[in-house]
Motif scaffolding. Structure first.
Motif, PDB file in Angstrom:
ATOM      1  N   LEU A 167       3.145  11.190  -5.157  1.00 32.80           N
ATOM      2  CA  LEU A 167       3.730  11.407  -3.837  1.00 32.80           C
ATOM      3  C   LEU A 167       3.018  10.490  -2.864  1.00 32.80           C
ATOM      4  O   LEU A 167       1.790  10.535  -2.732  1.00 32.80           O
ATOM      5  N   GLY A 168       3.804   9.634  -2.190  1.00 32.31           N
ATOM      6  CA  GLY A 168       3.200   8.644  -1.315  1.00 32.31           C
ATOM      7  C   GLY A 168       3.874   8.547   0.037  1.00 32.31           C
ATOM      8  O   GLY A 168       4.984   9.063   0.253  1.00 32.31           O
ATOM      9  N   TYR A 169       3.183   7.863   0.957  1.00 32.44           N
ATOM     10  CA  TYR A 169       3.668   7.648   2.317  1.00 32.44           C
ATOM     11  C   TYR A 169       3.711   6.146   2.587  1.00 32.44           C
ATOM     12  O   TYR A 169       2.738   5.432   2.323  1.00 32.44           O
ATOM     13  N   LEU A 170       4.840   5.673   3.125  1.00 28.81           N
ATOM     14  CA  LEU A 170       5.009   4.256   3.421  1.00 28.81           C
ATOM     15  C   LEU A 170       4.383   3.942   4.777  1.00 28.81           C
ATOM     16  O   LEU A 170       4.953   4.241   5.824  1.00 28.81           O
ATOM     17  N   VAL A 171       3.201   3.342   4.748  1.00 31.41           N
ATOM     18  CA  VAL A 171       2.540   2.909   5.980  1.00 31.41           C
ATOM     19  C   VAL A 171       3.356   1.803   6.634  1.00 31.41           C
ATOM     20  O   VAL A 171       3.507   1.753   7.860  1.00 31.41           O
ATOM     21  N   THR A 172       3.880   0.896   5.846  1.00 33.62           N
ATOM     22  CA  THR A 172       4.863  -0.106   6.244  1.00 33.62           C
ATOM     23  C   THR A 172       5.949  -0.085   5.171  1.00 33.62           C
ATOM     24  O   THR A 172       5.756   0.518   4.111  1.00 33.62           O
ATOM     25  N   PRO A 173       7.086  -0.737   5.407  1.00 29.41           N
ATOM     26  CA  PRO A 173       8.111  -0.729   4.354  1.00 29.41           C
ATOM     27  C   PRO A 173       7.628  -1.283   3.020  1.00 29.41           C
ATOM     28  O   PRO A 173       8.216  -0.967   1.974  1.00 29.41           O
ATOM     29  N   ALA A 174       6.550  -2.078   3.025  1.00 24.07           N
ATOM     30  CA  ALA A 174       6.084  -2.701   1.794  1.00 24.07           C
ATOM     31  C   ALA A 174       4.785  -2.104   1.267  1.00 24.07           C
ATOM     32  O   ALA A 174       4.355  -2.466   0.174  1.00 24.07           O
ATOM     33  N   LEU A 175       4.127  -1.205   2.011  1.00 27.50           N
ATOM     34  CA  LEU A 175       2.818  -0.680   1.611  1.00 27.50           C
ATOM     35  C   LEU A 175       2.888   0.832   1.452  1.00 27.50           C
ATOM     36  O   LEU A 175       3.173   1.562   2.398  1.00 27.50           O
ATOM     37  N   LEU A 176       2.588   1.291   0.221  1.00 27.24           N
ATOM     38  CA  LEU A 176       2.653   2.706  -0.126  1.00 27.24           C
ATOM     39  C   LEU A 176       1.252   3.224  -0.452  1.00 27.24           C
ATOM     40  O   LEU A 176       0.546   2.653  -1.292  1.00 27.24           O
ATOM     41  N   LEU A 177       0.828   4.287   0.226  1.00 24.11           N
ATOM     42  CA  LEU A 177      -0.395   5.014  -0.116  1.00 24.11           C
ATOM     43  C   LEU A 177       0.008   6.311  -0.795  1.00 24.11           C
ATOM     44  O   LEU A 177       0.878   7.034  -0.284  1.00 24.11           O
ATOM     45  N   TYR A 178      -0.611   6.643  -1.938  1.00 18.82           N
ATOM     46  CA  TYR A 178      -0.125   7.783  -2.708  1.00 18.82           C
ATOM     47  C   TYR A 178      -1.264   8.558  -3.359  1.00 18.82           C
ATOM     48  O   TYR A 178      -2.360   8.050  -3.585  1.00 18.82           O
TER      49      TYR A 178
END
Length: 289
Positions: A167-178
Protein backbone atom coordinates in the motif's frame (compact mmCIF):
# COMPACT_ATOMS: atom_id res chain seq x y z
CA UNK A 1 8.78 57.01 -74.55
CA UNK A 2 12.40 57.92 -74.01
CA UNK A 3 14.69 55.24 -72.53
CA UNK A 4 15.36 57.33 -69.37
CA UNK A 5 11.63 57.62 -68.70
CA UNK A 6 11.24 53.83 -68.95
CA UNK A 7 14.04 53.29 -66.44
CA UNK A 8 12.56 55.74 -63.92
CA UNK A 9 9.15 54.09 -64.29
CA UNK A 10 10.56 50.61 -63.73
CA UNK A 11 12.44 51.59 -60.56
CA UNK A 12 9.40 53.38 -59.16
CA UNK A 13 7.20 50.35 -59.80
CA UNK A 14 9.63 48.03 -58.02
CA UNK A 15 9.74 50.30 -54.98
CA UNK A 16 5.97 50.48 -54.88
CA UNK A 17 5.61 46.71 -55.10
CA UNK A 18 8.15 46.21 -52.29
CA UNK A 19 6.35 48.67 -50.04
CA UNK A 20 3.04 46.96 -50.68
CA UNK A 21 4.47 43.55 -49.86
CA UNK A 22 6.02 44.88 -46.65
CA UNK A 23 2.73 46.42 -45.62
CA UNK A 24 0.97 43.12 -46.30
CA UNK A 25 3.48 41.23 -44.15
CA UNK A 26 3.00 43.67 -41.27
CA UNK A 27 -0.72 43.12 -41.43
CA UNK A 28 -0.52 39.32 -40.93
CA UNK A 29 -0.05 37.62 -37.51
CA UNK A 30 3.28 35.90 -36.77
CA UNK A 31 3.36 32.07 -37.12
CA UNK A 32 2.25 30.31 -33.90
CA UNK A 33 4.98 28.65 -31.76
CA UNK A 34 4.92 24.86 -31.73
CA UNK A 35 3.01 23.43 -28.71
CA UNK A 36 5.13 22.17 -25.77
CA UNK A 37 5.61 18.42 -25.55
CA UNK A 38 2.89 16.62 -23.66
CA UNK A 39 3.72 15.69 -20.06
CA UNK A 40 4.25 11.94 -19.61
CA UNK A 41 1.30 10.03 -18.19
CA UNK A 42 2.22 7.59 -15.40
CA UNK A 43 -0.17 4.70 -14.99
CA UNK A 44 0.53 2.46 -11.99
CA UNK A 45 -2.43 0.15 -12.56
CA UNK A 46 -1.57 -3.22 -14.09
CA UNK A 47 0.86 -6.11 -13.96
CA UNK A 48 4.61 -5.69 -13.64
CA UNK A 49 7.74 -7.80 -13.33
CA UNK A 50 11.41 -7.21 -12.71
CA UNK A 51 14.69 -8.08 -11.02
CA UNK A 52 16.26 -7.18 -7.68
CA UNK A 53 19.63 -7.43 -5.93
CA UNK A 54 21.02 -6.39 -2.57
CA UNK A 55 22.45 -7.61 0.72
CA UNK A 56 20.94 -9.71 3.51
CA UNK A 57 22.22 -10.22 7.02
CA UNK A 58 21.34 -11.98 10.27
CA UNK A 59 22.97 -11.52 13.68
CA UNK A 60 21.59 -14.66 15.36
CA UNK A 61 23.61 -17.41 17.01
CA UNK A 62 22.94 -21.02 18.03
CA UNK A 63 22.13 -21.96 21.62
CA UNK A 64 22.93 -25.46 22.86
CA UNK A 65 21.85 -26.92 26.22
CA UNK A 66 22.92 -30.21 27.77
CA UNK A 67 20.96 -32.16 30.38
CA UNK A 68 21.47 -35.49 32.15
CA UNK A 69 19.21 -38.38 31.12
CA UNK A 70 20.86 -41.34 32.86
CA UNK A 71 23.60 -42.04 35.40
CA UNK A 72 24.89 -45.42 36.58
CA UNK A 73 24.68 -45.57 40.37
CA UNK A 74 27.11 -48.50 40.40
CA UNK A 75 29.92 -46.11 39.40
CA UNK A 76 30.87 -43.41 41.89
CA UNK A 77 32.06 -40.95 39.24
CA UNK A 78 29.00 -41.34 36.98
CA UNK A 79 27.12 -38.29 38.26
CA UNK A 80 30.22 -36.06 38.19
CA UNK A 81 31.03 -37.08 34.62
CA UNK A 82 27.44 -36.59 33.49
CA UNK A 83 27.19 -33.17 35.12
CA UNK A 84 30.35 -31.72 33.56
CA UNK A 85 29.42 -33.28 30.21
CA UNK A 86 26.06 -31.47 30.30
CA UNK A 87 27.78 -28.21 31.26
CA UNK A 88 30.25 -28.61 28.40
CA UNK A 89 27.43 -29.14 25.90
CA UNK A 90 25.77 -25.86 26.96
CA UNK A 91 26.98 -22.89 24.91
CA UNK A 92 26.04 -19.87 22.83
CA UNK A 93 27.69 -20.31 19.41
CA UNK A 94 27.88 -17.17 17.22
CA UNK A 95 26.65 -17.74 13.65
CA UNK A 96 25.94 -14.32 12.13
CA UNK A 97 25.87 -14.06 8.34
CA UNK A 98 26.06 -11.38 5.63
CA UNK A 99 25.45 -12.27 2.00
CA UNK A 100 24.58 -10.97 -1.47
CA UNK A 101 20.95 -11.72 -2.39
CA UNK A 102 19.37 -11.52 -5.83
CA UNK A 103 16.18 -12.60 -7.58
CA UNK A 104 13.02 -11.43 -9.26
CA UNK A 105 9.46 -10.30 -8.59
CA UNK A 106 6.06 -10.10 -10.26
CA UNK A 107 3.02 -8.21 -9.08
CA UNK A 108 -0.13 -6.24 -9.74
CA UNK A 109 -0.98 -2.63 -8.80
CA UNK A 110 -4.29 -0.80 -8.66
CA UNK A 111 -4.17 3.00 -8.60
CA UNK A 112 -6.81 5.21 -6.96
CA UNK A 113 -5.14 8.63 -6.83
CA UNK A 114 -3.15 9.32 -4.77
CA UNK A 115 -3.07 5.73 -3.45
CA UNK A 116 -1.67 2.55 -5.01
CA UNK A 117 -2.50 -0.90 -3.63
CA UNK A 118 -1.11 -4.18 -4.89
CA UNK A 119 0.13 -7.71 -4.40
CA UNK A 120 3.70 -8.89 -5.05
CA UNK A 121 5.41 -12.31 -5.20
CA UNK A 122 9.21 -12.51 -5.13
CA UNK A 123 11.94 -15.15 -4.87
CA UNK A 124 15.63 -14.59 -4.15
CA UNK A 125 18.69 -16.71 -3.47
CA UNK A 126 21.56 -16.04 -1.09
CA UNK A 127 25.07 -16.30 -2.53
CA UNK A 128 26.61 -17.35 0.82
CA UNK A 129 24.30 -17.48 3.81
CA UNK A 130 25.96 -20.28 5.78
CA UNK A 131 28.10 -19.86 8.89
CA UNK A 132 29.97 -22.52 10.92
CA UNK A 133 31.52 -21.69 14.29
CA UNK A 134 32.89 -23.63 17.24
CA UNK A 135 33.27 -22.85 20.92
CA UNK A 136 35.38 -24.85 23.36
CA UNK A 137 34.17 -25.31 26.93
CA UNK A 138 36.64 -26.55 29.58
CA UNK A 139 35.02 -27.86 32.76
CA UNK A 140 36.94 -29.30 35.74
CA UNK A 141 35.86 -32.69 37.11
CA UNK A 142 36.61 -32.66 40.86
CA UNK A 143 39.10 -35.40 41.74
CA UNK A 144 39.13 -36.74 38.16
CA UNK A 145 40.49 -34.16 35.69
CA UNK A 146 39.09 -31.77 33.04
CA UNK A 147 36.34 -32.22 30.48
CA UNK A 148 36.88 -30.49 27.12
CA UNK A 149 33.82 -29.97 24.94
CA UNK A 150 33.98 -28.74 21.35
CA UNK A 151 30.52 -27.47 20.35
CA UNK A 152 30.10 -26.73 16.64
CA UNK A 153 27.06 -25.37 14.80
CA UNK A 154 26.26 -24.52 11.18
CA UNK A 155 23.34 -22.21 10.43
CA UNK A 156 22.25 -21.97 6.77
CA UNK A 157 19.57 -20.35 4.60
CA UNK A 158 19.77 -20.78 0.80
CA UNK A 159 16.73 -18.82 -0.41
CA UNK A 160 13.94 -16.52 0.68
CA UNK A 161 10.56 -16.00 -0.93
CA UNK A 162 7.65 -13.73 -0.02
CA UNK A 163 4.01 -13.10 -0.93
CA UNK A 164 3.22 -9.57 0.22
CA UNK A 165 0.58 -6.89 -0.01
CA UNK A 166 1.66 -3.33 -0.79
CA UNK A 167 0.00 0.00 0.00
CA UNK A 168 1.60 3.22 -1.16
CA UNK A 169 1.08 6.96 -1.53
CA UNK A 170 2.01 8.92 -4.66
CA UNK A 171 4.13 11.86 -3.50
CA UNK A 172 4.28 12.87 -7.17
CA UNK A 173 2.70 11.10 -10.15
CA UNK A 174 6.02 9.29 -10.66
CA UNK A 175 7.18 8.68 -7.05
CA UNK A 176 5.53 6.07 -4.83
CA UNK A 177 6.30 5.55 -1.12
CA UNK A 178 4.90 2.27 0.21
CA UNK A 179 4.69 -0.16 3.09
CA UNK A 180 4.58 -3.92 2.56
CA UNK A 181 3.99 -7.09 4.55
CA UNK A 182 2.87 -10.70 4.28
CA UNK A 183 4.06 -14.30 4.09
CA UNK A 184 7.74 -15.29 3.96
CA UNK A 185 9.20 -18.76 3.37
CA UNK A 186 12.65 -20.33 3.11
CA UNK A 187 14.74 -23.46 3.75
CA UNK A 188 16.54 -22.99 7.09
CA UNK A 189 18.88 -25.76 8.21
CA UNK A 190 20.82 -26.33 11.43
CA UNK A 191 23.66 -28.79 12.07
CA UNK A 192 25.03 -29.25 15.58
CA UNK A 193 28.02 -31.33 16.68
CA UNK A 194 29.37 -31.96 20.20
CA UNK A 195 32.71 -33.73 20.76
CA UNK A 196 34.01 -34.25 24.28
CA UNK A 197 37.30 -35.51 25.73
CA UNK A 198 38.72 -35.87 29.25
CA UNK A 199 42.15 -35.16 30.63
CA UNK A 200 43.55 -37.54 31.73
CA UNK A 201 41.80 -39.61 29.09
CA UNK A 202 39.73 -42.42 30.59
CA UNK A 203 39.38 -45.86 29.16
CA UNK A 204 36.29 -46.27 27.01
CA UNK A 205 34.57 -44.28 24.29
CA UNK A 206 34.63 -40.52 23.71
CA UNK A 207 31.21 -38.84 24.19
CA UNK A 208 30.15 -37.47 20.81
CA UNK A 209 26.95 -36.67 18.95
CA UNK A 210 25.56 -34.75 15.98
CA UNK A 211 22.21 -33.86 14.40
CA UNK A 212 20.86 -31.97 11.41
CA UNK A 213 17.46 -30.42 10.78
CA UNK A 214 16.38 -28.95 7.45
CA UNK A 215 12.93 -28.14 6.10
CA UNK A 216 10.90 -25.45 4.33
CA UNK A 217 9.41 -23.09 6.91
CA UNK A 218 6.92 -20.25 6.63
CA UNK A 219 6.92 -17.01 8.57
CA UNK A 220 6.35 -13.32 7.91
CA UNK A 221 8.02 -10.32 6.30
CA UNK A 222 7.48 -6.60 6.85
CA UNK A 223 9.12 -3.59 5.22
CA UNK A 224 8.92 -0.35 3.27
CA UNK A 225 10.27 1.15 0.07
CA UNK A 226 10.25 3.87 -2.56
CA UNK A 227 9.60 3.35 -6.29
CA UNK A 228 10.20 5.90 -9.04
CA UNK A 229 8.64 5.56 -12.51
CA UNK A 230 11.36 7.19 -14.59
CA UNK A 231 9.67 6.27 -17.92
CA UNK A 232 6.02 5.45 -18.69
CA UNK A 233 6.71 1.68 -18.52
CA UNK A 234 9.82 1.50 -16.31
CA UNK A 235 10.39 2.03 -12.60
CA UNK A 236 13.31 1.70 -10.18
CA UNK A 237 13.00 0.95 -6.47
CA UNK A 238 14.83 0.62 -3.17
CA UNK A 239 13.32 -1.62 -0.51
CA UNK A 240 13.95 -2.81 3.06
CA UNK A 241 12.50 -6.04 4.48
CA UNK A 242 12.69 -7.78 7.85
CA UNK A 243 11.82 -11.49 7.74
CA UNK A 244 11.22 -14.09 10.45
CA UNK A 245 11.02 -17.82 9.67
CA UNK A 246 10.84 -18.98 13.28
CA UNK A 247 13.23 -21.39 15.01
CA UNK A 248 14.91 -24.66 14.08
CA UNK A 249 15.94 -27.13 16.78
CA UNK A 250 18.00 -30.33 17.05
CA UNK A 251 17.89 -33.02 19.74
CA UNK A 252 20.48 -35.75 20.13
CA UNK A 253 22.23 -37.69 22.88
CA UNK A 254 25.83 -38.33 23.89
CA UNK A 255 26.84 -41.27 26.06
CA UNK A 256 29.93 -42.64 27.75
CA UNK A 257 30.95 -46.26 28.28
CA UNK A 258 33.90 -47.44 30.33
CA UNK A 259 36.58 -49.84 29.11
CA UNK A 260 34.45 -52.81 30.16
CA UNK A 261 31.49 -51.67 28.12
CA UNK A 262 29.43 -50.49 31.08
CA UNK A 263 27.25 -47.45 30.42
CA UNK A 264 28.35 -44.59 32.69
CA UNK A 265 25.93 -41.84 31.62
CA UNK A 266 23.65 -40.57 28.83
CA UNK A 267 23.09 -36.86 28.27
CA UNK A 268 20.65 -35.05 25.99
CA UNK A 269 21.74 -32.05 23.92
CA UNK A 270 19.25 -29.61 22.42
CA UNK A 271 20.25 -26.81 20.05
CA UNK A 272 18.06 -23.97 18.80
CA UNK A 273 18.57 -21.24 16.21
CA UNK A 274 16.33 -18.32 15.29
CA UNK A 275 16.08 -17.68 11.56
CA UNK A 276 15.25 -14.04 11.06
CA UNK A 277 17.15 -11.23 9.36
CA UNK A 278 17.09 -8.11 7.22
CA UNK A 279 17.37 -7.34 3.51
CA UNK A 280 18.11 -4.10 1.66
CA UNK A 281 17.84 -4.30 -2.12
CA UNK A 282 17.33 -2.28 -5.27
CA UNK A 283 15.31 -3.34 -8.27
CA UNK A 284 13.85 -2.43 -11.63
CA UNK A 285 10.35 -3.21 -12.97
CA UNK A 286 8.63 -3.18 -16.34
CA UNK A 287 4.94 -2.20 -16.16
CA UNK A 288 2.48 -3.74 -18.63
CA UNK A 289 -0.55 -1.70 -19.73
Amino acid sequence: MPRSSITVFTVASAIALAQAASAADLGQPAPAAPPPPAAPVYNWTGFYGGLNAGVGWSANGVNTAGSTLYTNSAHSDSLANATVSALGATANIPASTTSFIGGGQIGYNYQINPWVAGLEVDFAGFAQNSQTNMVQVLTPIPGIGTNSSQDTATRKLDYLGTVRGRLGYLVTPALLLYGTGGLAYGDPSLTTDVFQARTPRPFGNVPWGTANSSSVQAGWALGAGAEWMFMPHWSARVEYLHYDLGTVSNDFSISHYNAHGALIFVNNVQSRAQFDGDVIRVGVNYHFD
